[in-house]
Design an enzyme around this catalytic site. Structure first.
Site, mmCIF file in Angstrom:
data_model
loop_
_atom_site.group_PDB
_atom_site.id
_atom_site.type_symbol
_atom_site.label_atom_id
_atom_site.label_comp_id
_atom_site.label_asym_id
_atom_site.label_seq_id
_atom_site.Cartn_x
_atom_site.Cartn_y
_atom_site.Cartn_z
ATOM 1 N N HIS A 84 0.852 -1.191 0.000
ATOM 2 C CA HIS A 84 0.000 0.000 0.000
ATOM 3 C C HIS A 84 0.892 1.247 0.000
ATOM 4 O O HIS A 84 2.104 1.146 -0.208
ATOM 5 C CB HIS A 84 -0.973 -0.035 1.188
ATOM 6 C CG HIS A 84 -0.305 -0.316 2.496
ATOM 7 N ND1 HIS A 84 0.190 0.671 3.303
ATOM 8 C CD2 HIS A 84 -0.029 -1.491 3.115
ATOM 9 C CE1 HIS A 84 0.742 0.122 4.381
ATOM 10 N NE2 HIS A 84 0.619 -1.192 4.285
ATOM 11 N N ALA A 85 0.311 2.400 0.204
ATOM 12 C CA ALA A 85 1.013 3.669 0.013
ATOM 13 C C ALA A 85 2.274 3.825 0.859
ATOM 14 O O ALA A 85 3.307 4.254 0.349
ATOM 15 C CB ALA A 85 0.059 4.834 0.277
#
Length: 84
Positions: free
Chosen positions: A15-16
């Site tokens: 994810h980010a």
């Protein structure tokens, strides 16, 4: 050239936050990342990493070229293995 193959264990995949940490660590080097069997993308781009859609259980391939390739590859693999 150094190559690392690893399985993503994080339940939410890449994810980010880990993508940003990975991209930052890859900057200044010639590094690509790909899902196993897929097309490689530049590892210095958060959007390119996120665009791979890496999920838990996926195998990724990291390729590093240049000085200290082995150490850089180990560091990048560590970032993904320990991602939260």
């Amino acid at each position: 050239m150094a190559t690392r193959n690893l399985v993503i264990n994080d339940p939410v995949g890449i994810h980010a936050r880990p993508a940003a940490m990975f991209a930052q660590a890859a900057s200044g080097q010639t590094v690509t990342i790909a899902k196993e069997g897929g097309n490689a993308v530049p590892a210095g781009s958060i959007l390119s990493i996120m665009g791979l859609g890496i999920k838990q259980g996926d195998t990724v391939v990291i390729n590093v070229e240049g000085d200290n390739a082995e150490a850089v590859a180990d560091n990048l693999a560590n970032i993904l293995v320990n991602a939260e």
